[in-house]
Design a protein around this motif. Structure first.
Motif, PDB file in Angstrom:
ATOM      1  N   PRO A 209       0.809  -1.228   0.000  1.00 56.01           N
ATOM      2  CA  PRO A 209       0.000   0.000   0.000  1.00 56.01           C
ATOM      3  C   PRO A 209       0.836   1.269   0.000  1.00 56.01           C
ATOM      4  O   PRO A 209       0.386   2.301  -0.507  1.00 56.01           O
ATOM      5  N   HIS A 210       2.051   1.210   0.579  1.00 56.42           N
ATOM      6  CA  HIS A 210       2.871   2.424   0.608  1.00 56.42           C
ATOM      7  C   HIS A 210       3.247   2.870  -0.799  1.00 56.42           C
ATOM      8  O   HIS A 210       3.595   4.028  -1.013  1.00 56.42           O
ATOM      9  N   TRP A 211       3.186   1.961  -1.779  1.00 57.35           N
ATOM     10  CA  TRP A 211       3.466   2.367  -3.152  1.00 57.35           C
ATOM     11  C   TRP A 211       2.431   3.378  -3.646  1.00 57.35           C
ATOM     12  O   TRP A 211       2.760   4.280  -4.415  1.00 57.35           O
ATOM     13  N   VAL A 212       1.177   3.188  -3.242  1.00 56.99           N
ATOM     14  CA  VAL A 212       0.149   4.156  -3.658  1.00 56.99           C
ATOM     15  C   VAL A 212       0.499   5.545  -3.150  1.00 56.99           C
ATOM     16  O   VAL A 212       0.399   6.545  -3.873  1.00 56.99           O
ATOM     17  N   ILE A 213       0.946   5.600  -1.897  1.00 58.52           N
ATOM     18  CA  ILE A 213       1.316   6.886  -1.313  1.00 58.52           C
ATOM     19  C   ILE A 213       2.483   7.493  -2.075  1.00 58.52           C
ATOM     20  O   ILE A 213       2.503   8.693  -2.397  1.00 58.52           O
ATOM     21  N   ASP A 214       3.490   6.657  -2.412  1.00 57.89           N
ATOM     22  CA  ASP A 214       4.648   7.155  -3.166  1.00 57.89           C
ATOM     23  C   ASP A 214       4.238   7.628  -4.549  1.00 57.89           C
ATOM     24  O   ASP A 214       4.759   8.635  -5.057  1.00 57.89           O
ATOM     25  N   LEU A 215       3.323   6.894  -5.187  1.00 59.41           N
ATOM     26  CA  LEU A 215       2.866   7.305  -6.509  1.00 59.41           C
ATOM     27  C   LEU A 215       2.172   8.670  -6.456  1.00 59.41           C
ATOM     28  O   LEU A 215       2.445   9.558  -7.271  1.00 59.41           O
ATOM     29  N   VAL A 216       1.269   8.837  -5.492  1.00 57.42           N
ATOM     30  CA  VAL A 216       0.541  10.107  -5.372  1.00 57.42           C
ATOM     31  C   VAL A 216       1.507  11.249  -5.079  1.00 57.42           C
ATOM     32  O   VAL A 216       1.422  12.328  -5.674  1.00 57.42           O
ATOM     33  N   ALA A 217       2.445  11.019  -4.160  1.00 54.73           N
ATOM     34  CA  ALA A 217       3.400  12.073  -3.817  1.00 54.73           C
ATOM     35  C   ALA A 217       4.264  12.439  -5.017  1.00 54.73           C
ATOM     36  O   ALA A 217       4.488  13.618  -5.309  1.00 54.73           O
ATOM     37  N   GLY A 218       4.764  11.420  -5.734  1.00 56.83           N
ATOM     38  CA  GLY A 218       5.611  11.700  -6.898  1.00 56.83           C
ATOM     39  C   GLY A 218       4.868  12.453  -7.980  1.00 56.83           C
ATOM     40  O   GLY A 218       5.411  13.398  -8.579  1.00 56.83           O
ATOM     41  N   LEU A 219       3.657  12.056  -8.274  1.00 60.28           N
ATOM     42  CA  LEU A 219       2.875  12.748  -9.302  1.00 60.28           C
ATOM     43  C   LEU A 219       2.550  14.173  -8.872  1.00 60.28           C
ATOM     44  O   LEU A 219       2.553  15.094  -9.697  1.00 60.28           O
ATOM     45  N   SER A 220       2.245  14.355  -7.580  1.00 62.06           N
ATOM     46  CA  SER A 220       1.937  15.696  -7.084  1.00 62.06           C
ATOM     47  C   SER A 220       3.147  16.604  -7.210  1.00 62.06           C
ATOM     48  O   SER A 220       3.021  17.790  -7.560  1.00 62.06           O
ATOM     49  N   ARG A 221       4.333  16.083  -6.927  1.00 60.08           N
ATOM     50  CA  ARG A 221       5.541  16.906  -7.046  1.00 60.08           C
ATOM     51  C   ARG A 221       5.757  17.364  -8.480  1.00 60.08           C
ATOM     52  O   ARG A 221       6.357  18.408  -8.727  1.00 60.08           O
ATOM     53  N   ARG A 222       5.273  16.596  -9.426  1.00 63.47           N
ATOM     54  CA  ARG A 222       5.449  16.952 -10.840  1.00 63.47           C
ATOM     55  C   ARG A 222       4.256  17.723 -11.406  1.00 63.47           C
ATOM     56  O   ARG A 222       4.171  17.942 -12.599  1.00 63.47           O
ATOM     57  N   GLY A 223       3.355  18.098 -10.557  1.00 67.36           N
ATOM     58  CA  GLY A 223       2.209  18.878 -11.010  1.00 67.36           C
ATOM     59  C   GLY A 223       1.187  18.077 -11.783  1.00 67.36           C
ATOM     60  O   GLY A 223       0.340  18.650 -12.463  1.00 67.36           O
TER      61      GLY A 223
ATOM     62  N   ARG B  70      -9.595  -0.731  -5.629  1.00 67.24           N
ATOM     63  CA  ARG B  70      -8.886  -2.010  -5.496  1.00 67.24           C
ATOM     64  C   ARG B  70      -8.570  -2.396  -4.055  1.00 67.24           C
ATOM     65  O   ARG B  70      -8.590  -3.570  -3.707  1.00 67.24           O
ATOM     66  N   LEU B  71      -8.224  -1.431  -3.227  1.00 69.78           N
ATOM     67  CA  LEU B  71      -7.676  -1.767  -1.907  1.00 69.78           C
ATOM     68  C   LEU B  71      -8.762  -2.164  -0.931  1.00 69.78           C
ATOM     69  O   LEU B  71      -9.867  -1.638  -0.960  1.00 69.78           O
ATOM     70  N   ARG B  72      -8.414  -3.065  -0.040  1.00 69.40           N
ATOM     71  CA  ARG B  72      -9.307  -3.506   1.014  1.00 69.40           C
ATOM     72  C   ARG B  72      -8.490  -3.755   2.280  1.00 69.40           C
ATOM     73  O   ARG B  72      -7.272  -3.890   2.231  1.00 69.40           O
ATOM     74  N   GLY B  73      -9.174  -3.838   3.397  1.00 71.14           N
ATOM     75  CA  GLY B  73      -8.542  -4.251   4.633  1.00 71.14           C
ATOM     76  C   GLY B  73      -7.456  -3.315   5.111  1.00 71.14           C
ATOM     77  O   GLY B  73      -7.538  -2.092   4.986  1.00 71.14           O
TER      78      GLY B  73
ATOM     79  N   GLU C 182      -4.187   1.834   5.579  1.00 72.37           N
ATOM     80  CA  GLU C 182      -2.903   2.538   5.556  1.00 72.37           C
ATOM     81  C   GLU C 182      -2.918   3.679   4.546  1.00 72.37           C
ATOM     82  O   GLU C 182      -2.474   4.794   4.825  1.00 72.37           O
ATOM     83  N   VAL C 183      -3.430   3.395   3.352  1.00 69.45           N
ATOM     84  CA  VAL C 183      -3.486   4.446   2.327  1.00 69.45           C
ATOM     85  C   VAL C 183      -4.490   5.527   2.734  1.00 69.45           C
ATOM     86  O   VAL C 183      -4.260   6.720   2.515  1.00 69.45           O
TER      87      VAL C 183
END
Length: 988
Positions: free
Chosen positions: A402-416, A431-434, A439-440
């Motif tokens: 799940p931490h990958w989702v957070i990294d993806l959102v942060a990386g995309l946000s940094r690039r506008g 997609r995510l459950r439980g 965590e996300v």
């Protein structure tokens, strides 16, 4: 996005490095100096020197606030306010920005953040506003009204927020910002300065405050320092603050060619042959437990993907099946981004779509940072595959990362790439459950994306339910704010079931104290616990709620709602045994308004001696507000066994308003207590109370009291009110005594009475008319008959028939006279026809018709009357003259030979005007066309249309009318067949 106009923008930098009563922060001075220089730098923003105000070491809150006010007045484009120093919380947990002279015991010596916000709001309403706080507890500013719309339960705080604002805070609400010893700048501002100095790799020429925030957050998290927070209103996240210096430094970079490992075949053909050989050698697999070789066929394929030139990698994978190609692309996915793009471009060029998809999947299975880099590169040329790559990455994250989702959102946000980040969030929600979803969701909530986090929380209820009561309450409030009501209720219920002790349940109830949303959840939980706990657990929970300042009575009430009266009394007994008189009183108050009347009687009779008098007073006081049905049931229940209590209830009734007495009397009458109802109203009845009769069943009261002659006056008044108010028709005026009917008729307007009567059966109307006639009030009767005469043909006919059956010729004759004075000839003919069809032998029809209507011979003939009635109402196209017909028309049809001098003409139908008149004449017996044979209605057997002609089959043979009209023939056929049926039905 555009860089704000420096000439129309302002910046205010406030900082306090030295304090009289707090620890010094020397790095703050460096923060102010460097930030001011960068904001003035043309390669960053380029603000004029006069547009950057540095307020270092302000001696009072006013010194800083005045500078903000001046800047706000001049900021038509963008206003930036920065503060660095100590952050404090006052007794209300509001944020204070410390100054050199600040004393924690005197909060007014610091800048109250609410005051700062007010000054920022003074800027032009269309200007952008950025607030940066580098201090402890700075995220408290977000909670106080700068957060995203919908994050606060307190509407007042949302109202106080600043539209078009972005707020960046160095530390969470409960965290302390860091000023690292020995470093030039504070931790947060140091990263801010780094972004302004160096820019952000992979971002556009202009970078927004949201991109700056995510870059700072990523760097601080990597260093294990407090994570900053942000809040935005409307389009605040898109505010630009800086040019991107990283773009200005960008130039061609020399990429060293990779060195292929020894043993890697030079050509693809040799490589494929070697792979086949190795697979043949290892067919069947190694023995169980044998060590794995590092030179397997798959190892060779991965090395090829990692080290062969990009064009050879592309050429290789198209020659392999998907399984082997995926292995090659596993190795290729770790190469530098330009090389991955090269392979991708070659595969796209030869339209190897399957292999392109494999490459995207292998990249997505690698690091989120590499995925973001490739997605950003593809976004400019192939948005579809960029989105596909991100979807594949989310699918991988859903498999336990799940931490990958957070990294993806942060990386995309940094690039506008806001839209791409939103897509990743939406895909994650689906997609995510439980535990992964939880965590996300936590990360999204901290980033201000509460709507998405709420959807993820709804998919992770079992995990969230195991958290602390305070955390459960926060998530439940978010779910309620975003209309996930069922999920919020389930979460609270799960959390209660996870709480195995009374103390844990009490903590959970205590955490659910707040606004209306939490109140809903709290009451749901209270109802669940009250209905499921045994009495001992219930009392223990109530004890703990009382100790923590909560109301224990609500849990008692929750237990009492579904309980039978015996269980309720057992609970009340336990409360009294514990000596909780106040709780017992409140529970009795609740019972007085919530339990049915039968239960109230049981409660009143149960009260033990030491408490009886006081509890009875509470019960009676509460029951005074219940509906009349409950109160009367209560009274009847105690009257048999407790005469004193029944008298106490009657005394309580004596003090009630007239309208309340009416309601009680109606209910008593419904229970058959007519005498009690009459006595209740006899001495205290007030006719003016009927103005307040809303909700009282007056019809029941009238019906119940009408059998008591002594109460005729009261019944008359009630009936008059019901008629005037247009009340319930579930009572019949005709059922009342004649004296009451006459009294009612004399007290209401004739129009009101007639309106009521017209809706009643004819038998009831005649009964009322007889009662009025019996009193001898001729004028009153005449006026009422006149109103009824205008009630329509059906009503008049029904009344004349009923008067005949009731043997009231006097009424009938007067009513006929009133009807003839207002009716048309057609209506009179219709009424006469209905009387004859009802087989009533009297003079009504002759009186209705007389010499002014049909001739005597026709008026005495029911067939002629029925034909006349039908023809008067038939609808025809063309031009028609109906009986009585104009004399000129009669002369014209007589001259044409269509009418004898002594015949009655009921209808002349004409559809062609000059030069030729085409007419049909209808008498009481037959139809005559302008040319052709006449047809008697009683002789018609059938009629049909042949093109434009009409063929009539009569008892004397067929007759053809040449009409030459496609619309006239069918219409005339229908009229003739209908007349045939009328004659057959009416004739003898």
């Amino acid at each position: 996005m555009n860089l704000p106009d420096p000439a129309r923008s302002r910046a205010v930098l406030i900082g306090a490095a030295h304090y009289r009563a707090l620890e010094d922060l020397p790095a703050v001075a460096a923060n102010l100096t460097r930030l001011a220089a960068l904001l003035r730098d043309p390669e960053v923003w380029g603000l004029p020197e006069a547009n950057v105000a540095v307020v270092a070491e302000p001696d009072s809150p006013a010194a800083a606030l005045d500078e903000i006010r001046r800047a706000a007045a001049g900021a038509d484009d963008t206003l930036l306010v920065y503060y660095a120093g100590h952050g404090l919380l006052d007794g209300n947990d509001d944020l204070l920005l410390a100054l050199p002279e600040t004393d924690v015991r005197r909060p007014y010596t610091a800048i109250r953040f609410d005051d700062l916000r007010v000054q920022v709001r003074g800027a032009h309403r269309h200007s952008a506003k950025v607030i940066i706080l580098d201090c402890c507890y700075s995220a408290r500013a977000i909670a106080g009204g700068m957060g995203p719309a919908g994050t606060d339960a307190d509407d007042l705080k949302r109202h106080a927020a600043v539209d078009g604002t972005y707020l960046m805070a160095a530390a969470a609400e409960t965290k302390v910002a860091v000023a690292p010893p020995g470093e030039t700048y504070t931790a947060f501002t140091g990263e801010l300065i780094t972004v302004l100095e160096n820019g952000i790799e992979g971002s556009p020429d202009l970078i927004s405050v949201d991109q700056i925030f995510w870059q700072i957050r990523g760097e601080l998290e990597a260093k294990g320092r407090p994570r900053p927070e942000q809040g935005t209103r409307n389009e605040g996240a898109t505010i630009v603050l800086s040019r991107n210096r990283a773009r200005r430094r960008r130039g061609p970079a020399a990429v060293p060619a990779p060195v292929a490992p020894v043993g890697l075949p030079a050509s693809n053909a040799a490589l494929i042959a070697e792979v086949r050989r190795r697979r043949s050698d290892t067919r069947g697999g190694p023995p169980i437990g044998a060590p794995q070789r590092g030179d397997s066929a798959d190892d060779l394929l991965r090395m090829a993907g990692a080290f062969k030139p990009d064009q050879e990698v592309a050429g290789l994978v198209v020659r392999l099946d998907d399984g082997e190609a995926a292995t090659v692309l596993d190795g290729a996915a770790s190469r530098p981004l330009p090389e991955i793009q090269g392979i991708l471009d070659l595969l796209l060029t030869i339209e190897a779509d399957t292999k392109v998809d494999l490459l995207l999947r292998r990249v997505a299975a690698g690091s989120p940072q590499r995925t973001v880099e490739l997605a950003a590169a593809l976004a400019e040329t192939d948005a579809v595959r960029s989105a596909a790559l991100l979807n594949y990455a989310v699918a991988v994250a859903a498999g336990g990362r799940p931490h990958w989702v957070i990294d993806l959102v942060a990386g995309l946000s940094r690039r506008g790439m806001k839209d791409a980040a939103d897509t990743v969030v939406a895909e994650a929600v689906a997609r995510l459950r439980g535990a992964d979803a939880a965590e996300v969701a936590d990360a999204l909530r901290e980033a201000g994306r509460e709507a998405e986090s709420a959807r993820l929380y709804a998919a992770a209820l079992p995990e969230i339910a195991r958290r602390t009561p305070q955390q459960v309450a926060l998530v439940a409030a978010d779910l309620m704010d975003h209309r996930f009501t069922d999920a919020a209720l389930e979460l609270v219920d799960r959390a209660a079931r996870e709480s195995s002790t009374a103390a844990a349940r009490a903590q959970l109830l205590g955490a659910l104290i707040g606004g209306p949303a939490l109140a809903t959840l709290r009451w749901s939980l209270v109802a669940t616990l009250g209905g499921s706990l045994d009495r001992a657990s219930l009392l223990e929970l109530a004890d703990l709620l009382g100790e923590h300042g909560s109301d224990p009575v609500e849990i008692y009430i929750a237990a009492a709602v579904p309980a039978p009266i015996t269980a309720f009394l057992d609970l009340l007994e336990d409360i009294l045994d514990k000596g909780r008189l106040r709780d017992a009183f409140r529970l009795v108050d609740w019972a007085a308004t919530a339990r049915p009347g039968e239960d109230l009687a049981d409660v009143a009779l149960w009260f033990p001696a030491p408490y009886r008098a006081g509890l009875l007073r509470r019960l009676l006081a509460g029951a005074a507000t219940v509906p009349p049905a409950t109160m009367v049931t209560f009274y009847l229940g105690v009257r048999v066994t407790d005469h004193d209590l029944a008298e106490a209830i009657e005394r309580e009734w004596a003090g009630r308003s007239p309208a309340e007495l009416l309601g009680l009397a109606a209910e008593l009458a419904r229970h058959g207590e007519i005498r009690r109802a009459g006595l209740l109203l006899r001495d205290s009845f007030d006719a003016g109370a009927f103005a307040e009769l809303a909700g009282v069943d007056g019809a029941t009261l009238i019906t119940g009291l009408q059998g008591e002659p002594a109460l005729d006056g009261l019944v008359t008044t009630l009936a008059v009110h019901q008629l005037k108010a247009g009340g319930s028709a579930d009572w019949a005026l005709a059922d009342l005594p004649p004296e009451v009917i006459d009294g009612v008729a004399g007290a209401v307007d004739n129009q009101v009475l007639a309106t009521y009567l017209i809706a009643r059966p004819a038998s009831e109307i005649v009964t009322v008319l007889e009662a009025v006639a019996r009193t001898g009030s001729t004028a009153k009767l005449s006026r009422l008959l006149g109103r009824l005469a205008g009630g329509g043909v059906d009503l008049v006919a029904a009344l004349l028939i009923e008067m005949h059956r009731a043997g009231r010729p006097d009424l009938r004759l007067e009513f006929v006279d009133r009807f003839r004075s207002v009716a048309s000839k057609a209506d009179a003919a219709a009424v006469a026809s209905r009387i004859r069809l009802a087989d009533v032998e009297d003079s009504s029809s002759s009186l209705l018709l007389g010499s002014l209507w049909l001739p005597a011979r026709e008026s005495a003939d029911p067939v002629a009357m029925a034909v006349a009635d039908f023809l008067h109402g038939v609808r025809l196209r063309g031009e028609a003259w109906r009986y009585p017909i104009d004399a000129a028309v009669l002369r014209a049809v007589a001259e044409e030979g269509l009418l004898a001098p002594d015949e009655t003409c009921l209808l002349v139908w004409q559809w062609a005007i000059l030069p030729r008149r085409e007419r049909i004449v209808f008498t009481t017996t037959e139809a005559r066309p302008w040319r052709g044979s006449a047809v008697a209605y009683r002789d018609i057997r059938n009629a049909s249309v042949d093109r434009g002609d009409l063929r009539v089959l009569s008892s004397w043979g067929p007759v053809t009318w040449t009409l030459n009209s496609a619309f006239l023939a069918p219409e005339l056929r229908d009229v003739l067949l209908a007349l045939r049926d009328v004659v057959r039905k009416t004739g003898v």
